[in-house]
Design a protein around this motif. Structure first.
Motif, PDB file in Angstrom:
ATOM      1  N   LYS A 116     -19.839  44.279 -12.028  1.00 14.42           N
ATOM      2  CA  LYS A 116     -19.499  45.553 -12.706  1.00 14.42           C
ATOM      3  C   LYS A 116     -20.210  46.701 -11.920  1.00 14.42           C
ATOM      4  N   LEU A 117     -20.961  46.301 -11.256  1.00 11.08           N
ATOM      5  CA  LEU A 117     -21.656  47.550 -10.125  1.00 11.08           C
ATOM      6  C   LEU A 117     -20.850  47.606  -9.272  1.00 11.08           C
ATOM      7  N   MET A 118     -20.212  46.467  -8.550  1.00  5.02           N
ATOM      8  CA  MET A 118     -19.324  46.499  -7.481  1.00  5.02           C
ATOM      9  C   MET A 118     -18.207  47.298  -7.778  1.00  5.02           C
ATOM     10  N   ALA A 119     -17.658  47.054  -9.056  1.00  2.00           N
ATOM     11  CA  ALA A 119     -16.414  47.603  -9.339  1.00  2.00           C
ATOM     12  C   ALA A 119     -16.421  49.321  -9.239  1.00  2.00           C
TER      13      ALA A 119
ATOM     14  N   HIS B 251       6.102  24.787 -19.284  1.00  2.00           N
ATOM     15  CA  HIS B 251       6.161  26.332 -19.209  1.00  2.00           C
ATOM     16  C   HIS B 251       4.659  26.636 -19.521  1.00  2.00           C
ATOM     17  N   VAL B 252       4.149  27.007 -18.364  1.00  2.00           N
ATOM     18  CA  VAL B 252       2.596  27.355 -18.191  1.00  2.00           C
ATOM     19  C   VAL B 252       2.358  28.793 -18.793  1.00  2.00           C
ATOM     20  N   LEU B 253       3.334  29.493 -18.234  1.00  2.00           N
ATOM     21  CA  LEU B 253       3.213  31.133 -18.432  1.00  2.00           C
ATOM     22  C   LEU B 253       4.521  31.757 -18.977  1.00  2.00           C
ATOM     23  N   LYS B 254       4.549  32.505 -20.034  1.00  2.00           N
ATOM     24  CA  LYS B 254       5.748  32.855 -20.619  1.00  2.00           C
ATOM     25  C   LYS B 254       5.610  34.458 -21.004  1.00  2.00           C
ATOM     26  N   ASN B 255       6.470  35.095 -20.082  1.00  2.08           N
ATOM     27  CA  ASN B 255       6.944  36.529 -20.030  1.00  2.08           C
ATOM     28  C   ASN B 255       5.547  37.415 -20.140  1.00  2.08           C
ATOM     29  N   VAL B 256       4.712  36.924 -19.396  1.00  2.00           N
ATOM     30  CA  VAL B 256       3.250  37.521 -19.233  1.00  2.00           C
ATOM     31  C   VAL B 256       3.178  39.073 -18.704  1.00  2.00           C
ATOM     32  N   ASN B 257       2.667  39.855 -19.177  1.00  2.00           N
ATOM     33  CA  ASN B 257       2.591  41.357 -18.668  1.00  2.00           C
ATOM     34  C   ASN B 257       0.999  41.675 -18.649  1.00  2.00           C
ATOM     35  N   CYS B 258       0.509  42.128 -17.484  1.00  2.00           N
ATOM     36  CA  CYS B 258      -0.820  42.734 -17.527  1.00  2.00           C
ATOM     37  C   CYS B 258      -1.058  43.671 -16.387  1.00  2.00           C
ATOM     38  N   ILE B 259      -1.988  44.226 -16.652  1.00  8.85           N
ATOM     39  CA  ILE B 259      -2.246  45.657 -15.557  1.00  8.85           C
ATOM     40  C   ILE B 259      -3.906  45.521 -15.495  1.00  8.85           C
ATOM     41  N   ALA B 260      -4.128  45.690 -14.069  1.00 10.49           N
ATOM     42  CA  ALA B 260      -5.733  45.882 -13.907  1.00 10.49           C
ATOM     43  C   ALA B 260      -5.859  46.980 -12.971  1.00 10.49           C
ATOM     44  N   LYS B 261      -6.767  47.880 -13.341  1.00  7.86           N
ATOM     45  CA  LYS B 261      -7.056  49.265 -12.587  1.00  7.86           C
ATOM     46  C   LYS B 261      -8.276  49.182 -11.848  1.00  7.86           C
ATOM     47  N   PRO B 262      -8.384  50.003 -10.859  1.00  6.33           N
ATOM     48  CA  PRO B 262      -9.545  50.262 -10.069  1.00  6.33           C
ATOM     49  C   PRO B 262     -10.711  50.539 -10.769  1.00  6.33           C
ATOM     50  N   ARG B 263     -11.899  50.419 -10.374  1.00  5.83           N
ATOM     51  CA  ARG B 263     -13.355  50.481 -10.902  1.00  5.83           C
ATOM     52  C   ARG B 263     -13.208  49.879 -12.317  1.00  5.83           C
ATOM     53  N   GLU B 264     -12.680  48.873 -12.587  1.00  2.00           N
ATOM     54  CA  GLU B 264     -12.665  48.369 -13.795  1.00  2.00           C
ATOM     55  C   GLU B 264     -12.515  46.734 -13.753  1.00  2.00           C
ATOM     56  N   ILE B 265     -12.991  46.038 -14.794  1.00  2.00           N
ATOM     57  CA  ILE B 265     -12.740  44.381 -14.744  1.00  2.00           C
ATOM     58  C   ILE B 265     -11.914  43.998 -15.770  1.00  2.00           C
ATOM     59  N   LEU B 266     -10.916  43.163 -15.483  1.00  2.00           N
ATOM     60  CA  LEU B 266      -9.921  42.679 -16.411  1.00  2.00           C
ATOM     61  C   LEU B 266     -10.487  41.436 -16.309  1.00  2.00           C
TER      62      LEU B 266
END
Length: 329
Positions: free
Chosen positions: A225-228, A60-75
């Protein structure tokens, strides 16, 4: 894909792999996670039957993973080796499929074919042609991805070369172990250039600073970061124990351990969560590096103190909004 940018969200992602051949067909783990919901001002635990049938040869590599990535940002996805960082990136990029969960783009189910056209994926090991020059490499990618007249192609390639900071080596061969070429940091810039020549709204990178010295690594993240910010891109990357100067450039941190999310939020919030489990950050140490080094302690302390990270959903304006908080059951 919306023109103003792409918000990428992963919900309840589970990913399993077969580690060895078995005589009998494998039964993938089937489970219903416990949910903690707040209804009418009361916190109640919804007990669902959990059936787990572990079969030999399945991890089981990933278990109930929740994530969010937004524009102009780095996750930034961080964690020790084997935490599931690369697997999560591949699922978000559409290179692999999870057994359960879903990926949303701008709050809509992802169209994988369309998403691949509007995203870029930079692997940890580049696949550049050693005998081509930097300019020829980026031009080759431009011709494959863009249907533009030659004059416009040349203009875009020259503009990108300038943005990548590789103008001084534009006519230098990429090189390899047998052919002398550009440096590792410059190769990484070219690899990124190959994937952003079509101006994708989402850029996913697997360990872009791997094998680089601290100065080159900082320059790569600073460029991203500048590109984002300038391009309005959503950037998702994995990184192994970044130093303090690099961590400051990240908007959001996703801390993984054994496929489980231990933290998803800002660096400041990570410091708060560490203090909640009784850990004090030493002076002159990156909070992310300290958290990775203290993963076992964090897990033990959270279990002892019975603090749980929950995802609370409430309906507002016809849309489901997700908030995160610590509660003591």
């Amino acid at each position: 894909m919306k023109k103003q940018g792409c918000e990428v969200e992963g919900i309840d992602i589970n990913y399993m792999i077969r580690t060895k051949a078995t005589d009998q067909p494998s039964i993938i783990i089937s489970s219903t996670p416990q949910l903690i919901r707040e209804e009418d001002g009361h916190v109640a635990q919804d007990e669902a039957k959990t059936e787990e049938r572990s079969c030999s040869g399945v991890r089981h590599v990933l278990k109930n993973v929740n994530c969010i990535a937004k524009p102009r940002e780095i996750l930034a996805i961080v964690g020790p080796s084997g935490a599931g960082k690369s697997s999560l990136l591949k699922i978000l990029a559409g290179k692999a499929s999870s057994q359960s969960g879903c990926i949303l783009v701008n709050q809509e189910p992802v169209d994988k074919a369309q998403f691949k056209k509007n995203s870029g994926y930079v692997t940890q090991k580049d696949t550049l042609f050693p005998l081509l020059t930097v300019e020829e490499t980026i031009m080759f990618s431009a011709k494959l991805r863009l249907c533009l007249p030659q004059e416009q192609l040349c203009s875009r390639v020259k503009s990108l070369i300038l943005e990548l900071g590789v103008s001084h080596i534009a006519r230098t061969r990429i090189g390899d172990d047998r052919v002398r070429g550009i440096s590792d940091g410059e190769r990484r810039r070219v690899s990124i250039g190959v994937e952003i020549i079509h101006d994708p709204k989402v850029l996913i990178l697997d360990e872009p600073t791997s094998g680089l010295d601290s100065t080159s690594a900082l320059q790569i993240i600073d460029m991203l970061k500048l590109m984002a910010e300038s391009r309005g891109q959503t950037i998702i990357l994995s990184i192994h124990q970044p130093e303090y100067r690099i961590v400051k450039l990240f908007n959001t941190i996703l801390l993984l351990s054994n496929g489980i999310v231990l933290h998803h939020g800002t660096m400041d919030l990570l410091g708060v969560n560490l203090r909640l489990v009784g850990l004090e950050l030493p002076l002159h140490v990156s909070v992310v590096e300290f958290a990775i080094d203290s993963i076992e302690t964090i897990q033990q302390q959270q279990k002892c103190q019975q603090f749980m990270l929950v995802f609370e959903k409430s309906k507002k304006g016809g849309k489901w909004l997700e908030t995160r908080k610590y509660i003591k059951p």
